[in-house]
Motif scaffolding. Structure first.
Motif, mmCIF file in Angstrom:
data_model
loop_
_atom_site.group_PDB
_atom_site.id
_atom_site.type_symbol
_atom_site.label_atom_id
_atom_site.label_comp_id
_atom_site.label_asym_id
_atom_site.label_seq_id
_atom_site.Cartn_x
_atom_site.Cartn_y
_atom_site.Cartn_z
ATOM 1 N N ARG A 1 0.808 -1.223 0.000
ATOM 2 C CA ARG A 1 0.000 0.000 0.000
ATOM 3 C C ARG A 1 0.842 1.274 0.000
ATOM 4 O O ARG A 1 0.351 2.345 0.321
ATOM 5 C CB ARG A 1 -0.939 0.026 1.216
ATOM 6 C CG ARG A 1 -1.897 -1.122 1.241
ATOM 7 C CD ARG A 1 -2.807 -1.047 2.428
ATOM 8 N NE ARG A 1 -3.814 -0.012 2.274
ATOM 9 C CZ ARG A 1 -4.582 0.388 3.290
ATOM 10 N NH1 ARG A 1 -4.457 -0.131 4.476
ATOM 11 N NH2 ARG A 1 -5.494 1.297 3.091
ATOM 12 N N GLU B 1 -0.178 3.875 -2.695
ATOM 13 C CA GLU B 1 -1.614 4.132 -2.719
ATOM 14 C C GLU B 1 -1.846 5.635 -2.594
ATOM 15 O O GLU B 1 -1.502 6.238 -1.589
ATOM 16 C CB GLU B 1 -2.243 3.388 -1.536
ATOM 17 C CG GLU B 1 -3.737 3.423 -1.457
ATOM 18 C CD GLU B 1 -4.229 2.644 -0.233
ATOM 19 O OE1 GLU B 1 -4.431 1.433 -0.342
ATOM 20 O OE2 GLU B 1 -4.365 3.241 0.841
ATOM 21 N N MET C 1 -7.346 6.591 -4.089
ATOM 22 C CA MET C 1 -7.438 5.157 -3.923
ATOM 23 C C MET C 1 -7.617 4.793 -2.456
ATOM 24 O O MET C 1 -8.352 3.855 -2.122
ATOM 25 C CB MET C 1 -6.149 4.543 -4.433
ATOM 26 C CG MET C 1 -6.261 3.102 -4.669
ATOM 27 S SD MET C 1 -4.823 2.663 -5.585
ATOM 28 C CE MET C 1 -5.040 0.953 -5.533
ATOM 29 N N ASN C 2 -6.946 5.526 -1.590
ATOM 30 C CA ASN C 2 -7.104 5.300 -0.163
ATOM 31 C C ASN C 2 -8.568 5.494 0.241
ATOM 32 O O ASN C 2 -9.128 4.708 1.005
ATOM 33 C CB ASN C 2 -6.189 6.260 0.602
ATOM 34 C CG ASN C 2 -6.224 6.018 2.085
ATOM 35 O OD1 ASN C 2 -7.169 6.393 2.754
ATOM 36 N ND2 ASN C 2 -5.201 5.354 2.611
ATOM 37 N N TYR D 1 -11.197 5.199 -1.742
ATOM 38 C CA TYR D 1 -11.977 4.096 -2.310
ATOM 39 C C TYR D 1 -11.837 2.841 -1.443
ATOM 40 O O TYR D 1 -12.816 2.179 -1.125
ATOM 41 C CB TYR D 1 -11.521 3.810 -3.745
ATOM 42 C CG TYR D 1 -12.279 2.661 -4.365
ATOM 43 C CD1 TYR D 1 -13.466 2.886 -5.055
ATOM 44 C CD2 TYR D 1 -11.828 1.351 -4.248
ATOM 45 C CE1 TYR D 1 -14.177 1.839 -5.599
ATOM 46 C CE2 TYR D 1 -12.539 0.299 -4.785
ATOM 47 C CZ TYR D 1 -13.715 0.551 -5.470
ATOM 48 O OH TYR D 1 -14.419 -0.499 -5.992
ATOM 49 N N ASN D 2 -10.592 2.530 -1.064
ATOM 50 C CA ASN D 2 -10.373 1.326 -0.250
ATOM 51 C C ASN D 2 -11.061 1.415 1.102
ATOM 52 O O ASN D 2 -11.596 0.425 1.596
ATOM 53 C CB ASN D 2 -8.874 1.085 -0.035
ATOM 54 C CG ASN D 2 -8.243 0.468 -1.252
ATOM 55 O OD1 ASN D 2 -8.937 -0.086 -2.092
ATOM 56 N ND2 ASN D 2 -6.930 0.576 -1.366
ATOM 57 N N THR D 3 -11.019 2.603 1.705
ATOM 58 C CA THR D 3 -11.689 2.770 2.991
ATOM 59 C C THR D 3 -13.168 2.444 2.846
ATOM 60 O O THR D 3 -13.770 1.788 3.706
ATOM 61 C CB THR D 3 -11.555 4.219 3.490
ATOM 62 O OG1 THR D 3 -10.189 4.597 3.387
ATOM 63 C CG2 THR D 3 -12.010 4.348 4.918
ATOM 64 N N SER E 1 -13.211 -1.603 0.612
ATOM 65 C CA SER E 1 -12.524 -2.768 1.156
ATOM 66 C C SER E 1 -12.792 -2.880 2.643
ATOM 67 O O SER E 1 -13.054 -3.951 3.157
ATOM 68 C CB SER E 1 -11.010 -2.681 0.958
ATOM 69 O OG SER E 1 -10.704 -2.728 -0.395
ATOM 70 N N ASP F 1 -13.895 -7.005 -4.681
ATOM 71 C CA ASP F 1 -14.480 -5.766 -4.177
ATOM 72 C C ASP F 1 -15.504 -5.189 -5.150
ATOM 73 O O ASP F 1 -16.477 -4.573 -4.758
ATOM 74 C CB ASP F 1 -13.404 -4.699 -3.993
ATOM 75 C CG ASP F 1 -12.437 -5.077 -2.905
ATOM 76 O OD1 ASP F 1 -12.756 -6.011 -2.154
ATOM 77 O OD2 ASP F 1 -11.386 -4.434 -2.814
ATOM 78 N N GLY G 1 -11.563 -6.224 4.677
ATOM 79 C CA GLY G 1 -10.337 -5.614 4.194
ATOM 80 C C GLY G 1 -9.073 -6.053 4.912
ATOM 81 O O GLY G 1 -7.974 -5.814 4.432
ATOM 82 N N GLU H 1 -6.551 -8.730 2.896
ATOM 83 C CA GLU H 1 -5.762 -8.223 1.777
ATOM 84 C C GLU H 1 -4.997 -6.952 2.127
ATOM 85 O O GLU H 1 -3.798 -6.868 1.954
ATOM 86 C CB GLU H 1 -6.671 -7.960 0.579
ATOM 87 C CG GLU H 1 -7.211 -9.245 -0.026
ATOM 88 C CD GLU H 1 -7.967 -8.979 -1.314
ATOM 89 O OE1 GLU H 1 -7.348 -8.476 -2.261
ATOM 90 O OE2 GLU H 1 -9.170 -9.263 -1.364
ATOM 91 N N GLN H 2 -5.754 -5.942 2.602
ATOM 92 C CA GLN H 2 -5.137 -4.623 2.763
ATOM 93 C C GLN H 2 -4.227 -4.519 3.989
ATOM 94 O O GLN H 2 -3.367 -3.657 4.039
ATOM 95 C CB GLN H 2 -6.205 -3.525 2.829
ATOM 96 C CG GLN H 2 -7.161 -3.505 1.656
ATOM 97 C CD GLN H 2 -6.477 -3.137 0.347
ATOM 98 O OE1 GLN H 2 -5.308 -2.766 0.343
ATOM 99 N NE2 GLN H 2 -7.178 -3.256 -0.745
#
Lengths: 287, 421
Positions: free
Chosen positions: A236, A239, A243-244, A246-248, A251, B64, B385, B388-389
């Motif tokens: 990461r 990132e 994108m951070n 979006y992931n928050t 994901s 996702d 998450g 993976e993250q």
């Protein structure tokens, strides 16, 4: 007068309506959601105050991607504009191939960001590796596997894509410079560098303002190239902010926190770009 | 003449209109891209038999993206009748929309454990798509040339011995390395690989889902498996950091399919892409266990990747049609035949006797299942998450040498309890 008003609203109205529906209303909703613990599905929200915002400062990934994004933006704005301006100088010199070159330099901009990312991923991972294996240059191997190579990979991609675009803006500006000025300077004995520095650069200032603005906001908000080229890898560390966020949301399923990040992001982009426009506007010269 | 034509046309029009009015529309929103075409074929067949039902299938790719797309479908008010859920977290999130499926006929046919992830207070909310399994997929031809007997590889030490043998004969066998380890794909490392250790720590997916903390009880053993794949893995630049550049397609489509590595950690889903590269190779592959040293060394993880769910808030007729279609697909003779031969699924329900899976990986997985040498999938029970993250990303940092294994464990423990506190 009355008729004037009608035409005014007839032209502005539709745009304004569209703008309100797709920008203003989502913005208000977004700010609202940033104070809740929304999970992206349920309608029953709990108001959590500013805890989402407080969370941001302890989120080290967010801080890291802020630093990474800022570094990336600074270097990419410089690289893209220097390259774009140099290309513009090159193709306005009256070479036979000028038109062909202009087309070629502009071309990368016609390909979508996602596809470009995948193309360059192939180049960095496979083509670079084969080249490295063939020539014995180990630094060509394993691109995108370290933070440093990911950083430069993204930069190369963005410079390649955007310099053609800003080149077009610079070409227009350079062609707007009166020939007499340049000729007069030449007769007075100014060499090429002196002409570029003292005549062209000040006169294309407005183009700098707009190009800097475009590249600054583009680099800061970068998402698709980031996603397809590195996907945030490794660990990461590449990132970027978009994108951070979006992931928050998608994901980690923390939609409220993602909204809070998005609000902060909006403010940061606003501050950066507005102050840039303000500063570069100040130095513009009118002819 | 013209009036006759008009009469016929209007009859046709009225007829088709009445068809449209009486038909029950069932929107299906599903994630499995690989079987999109077959599913559409199955839907056609079903509609032929049930002319009053119309099935509309929409597919959005896995991971996702499906979750994001599903959320926006629901947010837009255009709610599907049939959709997919993954595990306890999804069940929790979507609870307001899930129809209780406990009285469906397939419930009694389900194998032990496959419904655990979608059972809440004794009620069942999902029909398992299929079973999938993964382990170390190996190239039988290369193993034979190297003089390795795959039958004896039922422990960690035996696996190391085999990899040593491959390493020694690398040149002769035309290998770049014994293994390809795709550290870039965080789902391979953070979800699948880690599952081997955490399935032993938690036991089952619901325990994992409810756990406030993760202990890394088998952290050392997990480290062994990571190091093993890193040490014997193909490293593009010669350094462990460069493992982070190896992705799924390099691992499967390139290195393994071209015979440049002999072993990869993957599951039965890779069969189709290997077969498209090299059909002869595809029939000469098998699965070796994923050994957690000293704990469980002869088993592979087998589990259900996704479940079908029915939207509780739609009209009764639509829900009935939806349930009937799912039933038909998984329990009728024609449906079963398609599940095995066209979807190429390993069923999670019993009653498929006499139908044999057609690819070697599915066969191997069935063998492990029948011998009860399987361990459960618990990664659906990790915090959203996290696998993976957090873990996957930390593994990349560990491979790059930025953090030690201890730091990795600490980071991951902290993030887990942060979410579950």
């Amino acid at each position: 007068m009355k008729k004037n008003k009608l035409t005014f609203w007839a032209f502005v109205g539709p745009c304004l309506l569209a703008f309100i529906i797709v920008v203003i209303i989502p913005l208000i909703f977004g700010v609202y959601y940033s104070f809740t613990d929304w999970n992206g599905i349920n309608a029953d929200l709990t108001y959590v105050g500013i805890s989402n915002y407080l969370e941001l400062f302890s989120d080290k990934h967010f801080v890291n991607s802020f630093i990474f994004t800022t570094k990336f933006t600074i270097v990419s704005v410089i690289l893209i504009n220097v390259t774009g301006f140099s290309l513009a100088l090159l193709v306005t010199r009256g070479l036979k191939m000028s038109n062909l070159l202009r087309t070629i330099f502009f071309m990368p901009n016609l390909i979508g960001g996602l596809i470009l990312g995948f193309i360059w991923q192939f180049i960095f991972i496979n083509a670079f590796a084969s080249l490295g294996e063939y020539t014995g240059q180990m630094w060509l191997m394993g691109w995108l596997s370290t933070t440093k190579t990911s950083f430069w990979g993204l930069l190369i991609l963005m410079t390649w894509q955007l310099s053609g675009y800003v080149m077009v803006i610079y070409i227009a500006a350079i062609q707007g410079i009166p020939k007499e000025l340049l000729e007069a300077a030449q007769i007075d004995g100014a060499n090429t560098w002196q002409r570029v520095k003292s005549i062209m650069l000040p006169l294309v200032r407005p183009a700098f303002t707009i190009s800097l603005f475009l590249t600054l906001s583009n680099s800061f908000k970068l998402y698709d190239q980031n996603l397809s080229l590195t996907g945030g890898a490794p660990a990461r560390s590449s990132e970027m902010l978009a994108m951070n966020i979006y992931n928050t949301a998608f994901s980690f399923m923390k939609f409220g926190e993602a909204q809070a990040k998005a609000v902060i992001f909006l403010i940061i982009v606003g501050i950066f770009t507005l102050s840039q426009v303000y500063i570069s506007k100040k130095g513009e010269v009118e002819m | 003449m013209k009036t006759k034509y008009l009469l016929v046309m209007s009859l046709v029009f009225v007829f088709s209109l009445s068809m449209l009015v009486s038909a029950v529309e069932v929107d299906i929103f599903q994630f499995k891209v690989e079987t999109k075409d077959v599913l559409e074929k199955a839907a056609e067949l079903y509609m032929e038999k049930n002319p009053d039902v119309r099935l509309n299938i929409q597919t959005v790719g896995g991971g996702d993206d499906y979750g994001a797309a599903l959320r926006s479908r629901f947010a837009s008010g255009n709610e599907p009748v049939i959709f997919n859920v993954g595990g306890p977290q999804d069940i929790d999130d979507w609870m307001d929309y899930l129809e209780d499926l406990s009285s469906e006929p397939w419930v009694d046919l389900a194998y032990k454990g496959v419904l655990d992830g979608v059972t809440v207070d004794g009620k069942i909310y999902g029909l398992p798509f299929n079973q999938e399994g993964y382990g170390f997929i190996y190239n039988k031809t290369i193993f034979q040339e190297a003089g390795i007997d795959p039958e004896v590889i039922t422990s960690y030490d035996a696996l190391v011995a085999a990899l040593d043998k491959l390493e020694d004969q690398k040149g002769k066998l035309g290998l770049k390395a014994p293994i390809a380890f795709p550290a870039k794909e965080k789902w391979v490392t953070g979800l699948h690989l880690s599952n081997v250790a955490f399935s032993q720590e938690f036991g089952d997916v619901l325990t994992a889902y409810k756990a406030d903390e993760v202990e890394f009880t088998y952290g050392e053993e997990l480290k062994l498996l990571v190091d093993l794949q890193a040490d014997y893995g193909y490293k593009p630049a010669g350094t462990k950091a460069s493992l982070n550049a190896v992705d799924y397609s390099t691992q499967v489509d390139e290195l393994f399919s071209l015979g440049q590595v002999a072993v990869i950690q993957q599951g039965n889903w890779v069969y189709a892409s290997i077969a498209s590269m090299d059909e002869e190779l595809a029939v000469n592959i098998g699965i070796l266990p994923l050994p957690l040293k000293g704990v469980v060394e002869d088993s592979i993880p087998v589990g259900v990747p996704m479940y079908w769910a029915v939207n509780k808030n739609r009209k009764a007729a639509e829900k009935e049609a939806a349930k009937d279609f799912l039933n038909w697909l998984y329990t009728s003779d024609k449906g079963k035949e398609m599940i095995i031969n066209e979807f190429k699924f390993i069923p999670a329900l019993s009653g498929y006797e006499g139908l044999k899976p057609s690819d070697p990986l599915a066969e191997d997985i069935l063998e492990y299942s029948e011998a009860e040498k399987t361990i459960s999938w618990v990664f659906m029970g990790y915090p959203s998450g996290w696998g993976e993250q957090i873990l996957g990303a930390n593994l990349q940092a560990y491979l790059a040498g930025d953090i030690s294994w201890n730091e990795l464990e600490e980071n991951c423990k902290e993030e887990w309890s942060d979410v579950r506190k």
